[in-house]
Design an enzyme around this catalytic site. Structure first.
Site, PDB file in Angstrom:
ATOM      1  N   GLY A 146       0.820  -1.208   0.000  1.00 27.21           N
ATOM      2  CA  GLY A 146       0.000   0.000   0.000  1.00 27.21           C
ATOM      3  C   GLY A 146       0.852   1.254   0.000  1.00 27.21           C
ATOM      4  CB  SER A 181       0.528   4.006  -4.664  1.00 24.75           C
ATOM      5  OG  SER A 181      -0.789   3.772  -4.189  1.00 24.75           O
ATOM      6  CG  ASN A 194       0.845   1.363   4.821  1.00 28.85           C
ATOM      7  OD1 ASN A 194       0.518   2.043   5.794  1.00 28.85           O
ATOM      8  ND2 ASN A 194       0.464   1.681   3.574  1.00 28.85           N
ATOM      9  CB  SER A 209      -5.847   1.188  13.513  1.00 27.48           C
ATOM     10  OG  SER A 209      -6.789   2.186  13.850  1.00 27.48           O
ATOM     11  CE1 TYR A 218      -8.581   0.118   9.005  1.00 23.43           C
ATOM     12  CE2 TYR A 218      -8.991   1.027  11.185  1.00 23.43           C
ATOM     13  CZ  TYR A 218      -8.193   0.920  10.058  1.00 23.43           C
ATOM     14  OH  TYR A 218      -7.009   1.596   9.997  1.00 23.43           O
ATOM     15  CB  ALA A 238     -12.395  -7.292  14.333  1.00 25.18           C
ATOM     16  CE  LYS A 283      -5.402  -1.589   9.963  1.00 19.66           C
ATOM     17  NZ  LYS A 283      -4.202  -1.790   9.099  1.00 19.66           N
TER      18      LYS A 283
END
Length: 253
Positions: free
Chosen positions: A10, A12, A86, A145, A158, A160, A162
């Site tokens: 990830g 870019s 990432n 996060s 999301y 969960a 992380k």
């Protein structure tokens, strides 16, 4: 200083872009991973200082594509010394999926989409990368996060995913230490990226900034600085740690 081979997923845009730039500035060779933003990835490659940077592509929800991508990165960089996990998604169009606000079908779809990239995808990238680090050592840094600890009531998948990434990192820190591979995690709060632009520009932007006593959110470069240190030789004893990077917006003991 020896140039290392670094794969950033990830990479870019956002935090990943800043991480790639930080490693390149330190003299490392970087594989810039993207899923569907090839133009941005190529632009970043051209802007990075130094030589030997490459662009690789894969949908992290596709296990075979992940294997091909990691092997390609290792072949073109001459091995792998550092992996930064990432890449992450909030879900379909970043739309919320609360228990009482989503249909059962939508609920399942969002959980599947998020976990396949944020957790299973990261686990698969890690497995593939570790094969190239065995016998030479390495560093793996996961980007988690604040939501893994604070909870994400509107985006439970999301949060969960992380939390799972945190557990994955700590499990592998123990499993991979005998091979000279250290594993650590950073847990940012809100960061100025395209993933958070809508939240920060809206009516709630001021409230989000006020969560930190500094009255702002993080810059991607601040997260990148911590990732870069955790990937250093000096940070080996930090293996297994989860570093909170949230400007004192959420404190845990």
């Amino acid at each position: 200083m020896t140039s290392r081979a670094v794969l950033v997923t990830g990479a870019s845009r956002g935090i990943g872009r800043a991480v790639a730039a930080r490693f390149a500035a330190g003299g490392d060779r970087v594989a810039i991973h993207h899923r569907g933003s090839g133009e941005l990835a190529e632009r970043l490659r051209a802007e990075l200082p130094g030589d030997g940077h490459v662009v690789v592509r894969a949908d992290l929800a596709d296990p075979e594509a992940v294997r091909v991508m990691v092997d390609d990165a290792a072949a073109r960089l001459g091995g792998l010394d550092v992996l930064v996990n990432n890449a992450g998604v909030y879900g379909e169009r970043n739309a919320p999926h609360p228990v009482f606000g989503a249909s059962y079908a939508e609920w399942q779809r969002r959980w599947r989409q998020v976990l396949e990239t944020n957790l299973t995808g990261a686990a698969n990238v890690t497995w593939c990368a570790a094969q190239h680090m065995r016998g030479r050592g390495g560093r793996i840094v996961n980007v988690s996060s604040r939501g893994a600890f604070r909870g994400e009531p509107e985006q439970p998948a999301y949060g969960a995913s992380k939390a799972g990434l945190n557990a994955l990192g700590q499990s592998l820190a123990v499993a991979l230490a005998p091979y000279g591979i250290a594993v650590a995690t950073v847990a940012p709060g809100f960061v100025e990226t395209d993933m958070t632009t809508e939240h920060l520009a809206g009516e709630g932007g001021a409230t989000i900034r006020a969560q930190s006593p500094f009255g702002r959110v993080a810059r991607p470069e601040e997260i990148a600085a911590a990732v870069h240190w955790l990937a250093s030789a000096e940070a080996e004893w930090a293996s297994g740690t989860i570093v909170d990077l949230n400007g004192a917006s959420y404190l845990r003991t």
